[in-house]
Design an enzyme around this catalytic site. Structure first.
Site, mmCIF file in Angstrom:
data_model
loop_
_atom_site.group_PDB
_atom_site.id
_atom_site.type_symbol
_atom_site.label_atom_id
_atom_site.label_comp_id
_atom_site.label_asym_id
_atom_site.label_seq_id
_atom_site.Cartn_x
_atom_site.Cartn_y
_atom_site.Cartn_z
ATOM 1 C CB ALA A 65 -0.896 -0.005 1.229
ATOM 2 N N GLY A 108 1.009 -5.291 0.865
ATOM 3 C CA GLY A 108 -0.188 -5.441 0.041
ATOM 4 C C GLY A 108 0.128 -6.017 -1.333
ATOM 5 C CD GLU A 131 2.359 -5.710 5.642
ATOM 6 O OE1 GLU A 131 3.288 -6.532 5.871
ATOM 7 O OE2 GLU A 131 1.577 -5.830 4.698
#
Ligand code: DAK
Length: 257
Positions: A65, A108, A131
């Site tokens: 993302a 993502g 992440e």
């Protein structure tokens, strides 16, 4: 005018979607995801398309993302952003989707590949859920789909400590279908997509549905579901044609009926 975030082409019943956000390592901005999802949905409804391929470029599939966008968001803004629903749409696409991955598939980006049905990796592909470095965890399926594919222990290492997998490791652990040279990864994926797209459309659709059901159900429920889909295929013209063609020693002509 800025470049399209997803470059598309259709050839031989295969739709090819190239992620195209090169300035940010193909970061999956909401606009990019929306464009991708709209494209896949349109192809899913198009009888002239039998399979789809999602790819990036030779250096990066997608780096996750868009951290720049996310960095300013509150929890409620994330909740209402609709971003995750865009990933959810991928699971509703009925035709097969192949991810052709070269370079980075992170966060993502890896979750996008995991939402596809088949993954062809170039030798330089690298897979990870970084992440944790941002103080968060995967939110678009990574913890669940990786655990179902790799098992608990390796998934824990990836999610808790940013353990990254090379293409060779990914193949060894069953995360990708095969590893091929960088020069040919897209051609391999397209060739496979063309083969699947040339097969009996209803059987392909129900085959995908049946396999995916294995991840949603108990074995007995999955077996019962498979059996219903199996019987259903005996109501298709393609089943009659396929079996007749076999007995007559000729190639079948599929009509998708
Ligand atoms: N977002 C935005 N920009 C990115 C980016 C990203 N994910 N990845 C790279 N870039 C940008 C860099 O900021 C840099 O921009 P400039 O400085 O040139 O302006 C440019 O791309 C080149 O990056 P590097 O200079 O870092 O290049 P390197 O070759 O050194 O490294 C790299 C490449 C891909 C290994 C590295 O850039 C990297 O680690 N990128 C970040 C990877 C990452 O942390 N990805 C996970 C993001 S979190 C949700 C569910 C899920 C998600 C979100 C919401 N909901 C439930 C709502 C998903 C979250 C994620 O994916």
């Amino acid at each position: 005018m800025s470049d399209p975030l997803v470059l598309t082409e259709v050839r031989d019943r295969v739709g090819l979607a190239r992620l195209n956000n090169p300035r940010a390592y193909n970061a999956l901005s909401p606009d990019l995801m929306r464009t991708l999802v709209d494209t896949l949905r349109a192809w899913d409804a198009d009888d002239n398309i039998g399979a789809m391929v999602i790819t990036g470029n030779e250096k990066v599939f997608a780096a996750g993302a868009d951290v720049k966008t996310m960095s300013q968001a509150s929890a409620v803004e994330m909740l209402y952003s609709g971003y995750i629903e865009l990933f959810d749409v991928l699971a509703t696409i009925r035709k097969p989707i192949i991810a052709a991955v070269a370079g980075w598939a992170l966060g993502g980006g890896l979750e996008l590949a995991l939402a596809c049905d088949i993954i062809i990796a170039a030798e330089n592909a690298k897979f990870g859920q970084p992440e944790i470095n941002l103080g968060i965890i995967p939110g678009a399926g990574g913890t669940q789909r990786l655990a179902r594919t790799l098992g608990k222990y390796l998934t824990m290492e990836m999610v808790l400590n940013d353990r990254r997998l090379s293409a060779e490791e990914a193949a060894r652990f069953g995360l990708v279908n095969r590893v091929v040279p960088v020069e040919s990864y897209l051609d391999e994926a397209l060739a496979l997509a063309r083969q699947i797209a040339a097969r009996a459309p209803v059987a392909v659709r129900l085959g995908k549905e049946a396999v995916n059901y294995a991840f949603e159900s108990t074995l007995s429920a999955g077996l019962a579901h498979e059996r219903r889909l199996f019987y259903l295929l005996f109501a298709t013209e393609d089943q009659s044609e396929g079996m007749r063609a076999f007995l007559e020693k000729r190639e079948p002509t599929w009509r998708g009926q």
